[in-house]
Design an enzyme around this catalytic site. Structure first.
Site, mmCIF file in Angstrom:
data_model
loop_
_atom_site.group_PDB
_atom_site.id
_atom_site.type_symbol
_atom_site.label_atom_id
_atom_site.label_comp_id
_atom_site.label_asym_id
_atom_site.label_seq_id
_atom_site.Cartn_x
_atom_site.Cartn_y
_atom_site.Cartn_z
ATOM 1 N N ASP A 144 11.427 -23.700 -3.414
ATOM 2 C CA ASP A 144 10.368 -23.625 -2.406
ATOM 3 C C ASP A 144 10.481 -24.721 -1.349
ATOM 4 O O ASP A 144 9.478 -25.177 -0.800
ATOM 5 C CB ASP A 144 8.983 -23.661 -3.055
ATOM 6 N N HIS B 211 16.299 -38.850 24.593
ATOM 7 C CA HIS B 211 15.364 -38.085 23.773
ATOM 8 C C HIS B 211 13.982 -38.011 24.413
ATOM 9 O O HIS B 211 13.493 -39.003 24.965
ATOM 10 C CB HIS B 211 15.226 -38.717 22.383
ATOM 11 N N ASP C 88 16.216 -38.404 13.892
ATOM 12 C CA ASP C 88 17.319 -37.762 14.597
ATOM 13 C C ASP C 88 18.076 -36.771 13.726
ATOM 14 O O ASP C 88 18.698 -35.836 14.235
ATOM 15 C CB ASP C 88 18.292 -38.826 15.123
ATOM 16 N N CYS D 46 11.591 -42.870 15.936
ATOM 17 C CA CYS D 46 13.013 -42.587 15.690
ATOM 18 C C CYS D 46 13.395 -42.875 14.248
ATOM 19 O O CYS D 46 14.255 -42.194 13.677
ATOM 20 C CB CYS D 46 13.892 -43.433 16.608
ATOM 21 N N ASP E 291 11.228 -37.996 22.923
ATOM 22 C CA ASP E 291 10.233 -38.855 22.261
ATOM 23 C C ASP E 291 10.251 -40.281 22.795
ATOM 24 O O ASP E 291 9.446 -41.113 22.373
ATOM 25 C CB ASP E 291 10.406 -38.838 20.743
ATOM 26 N N GLU F 66 0.829 -1.197 0.000
ATOM 27 C CA GLU F 66 0.000 0.000 0.000
ATOM 28 C C GLU F 66 0.871 1.256 0.000
ATOM 29 O O GLU F 66 2.053 1.197 0.319
ATOM 30 C CB GLU F 66 -0.955 0.008 1.199
#
Length: 677
Positions: free
Chosen positions: A397, A480, A359, A659, A482, A126
């Site tokens: 991209d 970890h 990982d 993992c 997780d 603008e």
């Protein structure tokens, strides 16, 4: 904010003055008056308006006004000039008897000059937004957004676009933020004036600016234009070596398109804000430095790197092919196809035997009103998959970013099984619409211990929009987060459940099995090389019980942190029955925890479909009791449980399904700049 400029005028001569519409010229009347001046009067043409401050004590139409020591004449132009010196203003000075002592005459040329960006974040640039020079968070906020140009427009001989000092393709311009220099006024600037674009030295390391030689709209087809000719169409204006440069004056009612490229993500030493300035310079006299008479500025914020939680829709799943995991790949492929997304299998010649896809990297994205694309964060972990994110994912991209540890002491906690993100939460009235990043570290009071390397932590904290929280994960052998937690979608409450590994839940289940007469049921049936303890033997093993009491205390400490930092209640948490055992960490005397049987919480979440490590638990009426218990806890949420055999190929090598896989997900619909900070 009005740009004000103090103007020095000489009495007895004509002063040619250039000014910018919207700015204000301040003339100190007493300073420019001849000696013995007592009165003054002002006349001007129709395009000029003025006020006097402080206002005169007496006013009379066209009569001389008394002059005092502090009076200032404030001059503004109503619109741009049609041609040079087409507006006039004169100040006449009088003595005590109102005799004329002299005249100060201004020949004024007015220009409209504005450096414009998408400050209202609607995708369009603008004209002269009053908020373009600052940045504010929130849905009613303002300020332009800049992407780090971290993808690669080429798929061969790859190089990050921001490492090149040229624009090689039209598609590269989409990753930059458009900035427009707009002008109105005479066809050219008067002699001695020029426009100059400039940035600070620190911002020179963070942004690069190109300009278009054409004032027309950029075309997406190059036709027969050669590469060199195209590059010359978008010359470099500013970078770390060129902090200030003249830009052409576009002309009357014209514009010059500029393209701003982000070079660095927010980090410990960079809050993400950059400023670009445009100055109109005047050469007072040949051989003297130029003087800025007007400066316009715009502020950008570099878009943060954003992680995606398990509750977002999956798009692609990445796994590695190894010599021993064909059955695992078949099961994973069936699950991925069932979930309506794509699977990409990294061949052995690329992974070189490294199967731990989770990982190596973490998927995220960057977003702006004009462009959005995925960006992979490459971990400091230096294993055989090290080249995969750059060589196989980076492209048009699809961006890439990494952080390199300052020293060689990268630990297992630097692998990205130790990096997760929660779904959106609200904590004590504070909303986290993009969730919160979760990492694992050593216990806060520990003198020694493994931690995620500081450069990665600094990067994560600097992204701001997913404020990280740290859990205690160093009690685990691999270390970890997780290994003891995950999130799954849910139709009620907060829209998700937190899953936690729970030795207590495991022992409760085993005691129930014993009480129901299934104490002789064996674990690991069908796994010929494994010892097959019975439920009774598990419950009679006091050492194992003691180890799991310790593990439960570690998980409970994390449970309390998660409840506090994510605003959770116990009803938002599901405890999965998982036992652990302690083993001695290599090169150390400390004992760390491993899952006793495949760690079911280390699952892949694909919408409502869960790929769960097959636990090989005790069977009751031909069905694994651990699987049955897990299904009873999760299927009521509308989730489908698929148990995948990863025992030999992943569990025995200290990992599980999560993992060994990695999932790229659809970005949030929510726009990060709307967060209230």
């Amino acid at each position: 904010m009005i740009h004000t400029r103090t103007l020095r005028v000489d009495c007895g001569k004509t002063n040619a003055v250039v000014c910018v519409v919207g700015s204000e010229l301040n003339v100190h009347l007493n300073r420019s008056a001849p000696p013995r001046s007592s009165f003054f009067s002002v006349k001007c043409t129709s395009n000029v308006e003025y006020t006097i401050t402080p206002p005169p004590s007496v006013t009379a139409h066209l009569s001389p006004l008394p002059i005092n020591a502090n009076q200032v004449l404030l001059i503004r132009m109503k619109r741009a000039s049609a041609h040079e010196n087409d507006s006039k203003l004169s100040v006449r000075y009088y003595g005590k008897k109102k005799d004329v002592l002299g005249n100060a005459v201004l020949h004024l040329t007015a220009f409209e000059i504005s450096l414009d960006v998408d400050a209202d974040r609607d995708g369009d640039v603008e004209r002269d937004n009053p908020n373009k020079g600052s940045w504010k968070w929130g849905p009613n906020g303002h300020g332009a957004i800049l992407l780090v140009n971290c993808d690669s427009e080429t798929t061969y001989w790859k190089q990050l676009d921001h490492e090149k000092d040229s624009v090689s393709r039209v598609s590269d311009l989409k990753d930059m933020s458009l900035m427009v220099l707009r002008t109105r006024g005479p066809a050219k600037l008067p002699e001695g004036y020029k426009l100059n674009l400039h940035i600070s030295q620190s911002d020179g390391e963070r942004v690069r600016v190109f300009r278009s030689r054409s004032s027309g709209t950029t075309s997406n087809t190059l036709g027969s234009i050669f590469y060199n000719a195209f590059v010359e169409s978008y010359p470099l204006v500013l970078n770390s070596k060129v902090l200030s440069k003249e830009v052409p004056y576009p002309g009357d009612d014209a514009e010059l398109k500029l393209y701003v490229e982000g070079l660095k993500f927010p980090d410990k030493d960079f809050n993400g804000l950059v400023t670009i300035n445009l100055s109109l310079l005047d050469t007072i006299s040949e051989g003297l430095p130029e003087t800025p008479i007007f400066t316009d500025r715009v502020v950008f914020r570099v878009a943060p790197w954003i992680m995606t939680p398990n509750t977002l829709q999956p798009e692609e799943v990445f796994v590695c092919r190894t010599e021993d995991n064909q059955y695992f790949l078949d099961e994973m492929t069936n699950l991925v196809v069932k979930s309506g997304c794509k699977i990409k299998i990294c061949p052995m010649y690329l992974n070189r035997g490294d199967r731990w896809m989770q990982d190596e990297m973490e998927f995220g994205y960057i977003d702006s009103p004009h462009q959005r694309f995925p960006v992979v964060l490459d971990s400091p972990r230096d294993r055989e998959l090290d080249d995969f994110p750059f060589d196989q994912l980076l492209g048009p991209d699809f961006g890439y970013v990494t952080r390199t540890a300052h020293c060689d002491d990268v630990s297992s906690l630097d692998s990205f099984g130790n990096l997760e993100v929660s779904p959106p939460v609200t904590v004590n009235g504070k909303h986290y619409p993009l969730g919160r990043i979760i990492i694992g570290v050593a216990f806060p009071t520990a003198i020694t211990g493994r931690n995620m390397t500081q450069v990665v932590q600094d990067f994560l904290w600097a992204q701001t929009v997913q404020e990280p929280l740290a859990l205690f994960s160093d009690w685990l052998y691999v270390g970890h987060v997780d290994e003891f937690m995950s999130f799954v979608p849910a139709p009620d409450r907060k829209g998700f459940r937190l899953l936690l590994a729970s030795p207590d839940a495991g022992y409760k289940l085993f005691k129930r099995l014993q009480n129901d007469g299934h104490g002789k049921a064996k674990l690991f049936e069908g796994l010929e090389e494994e010892k097959q303890p019975t439920v009774d033997e598990i419950l009679d093993n006091e050492s194992l019980q003691s180890e799991n009491n310790y593990v439960q205390s570690c998980i409970d400490w994390n449970r309390d942190v998660l409840k506090r930092e994510l605003g959770l209640e116990d009803a938002d948490i599901i405890d999965l029955p998982i036992l652990f055992k302690l083993v001695t960490l290599k090169k150390e005397s400390q004992r760390k925890a491993l899952a006793y049987y495949p760690d079911m919480v280390n699952m892949i979440v694909l919408g409502k479909n869960l790929g769960i490590p097959k636990p090989f638990g005790p069977k009751v009426n031909g069905r694994c009791a651990l699987e049955a218990e897990t299904c009873s806890l999760l299927e009521g949420l509308g989730l489908s449980c698929t148990f995948i055999d990863d025992f030999a190929t992943y569990h025995k090598q200290l990992g599980e399904v999560h993992c060994g896989s990695n999932t790229r997900r659809k970005p949030f619909d929510y726009k990060w700049w709307n967060i209230e900070m």
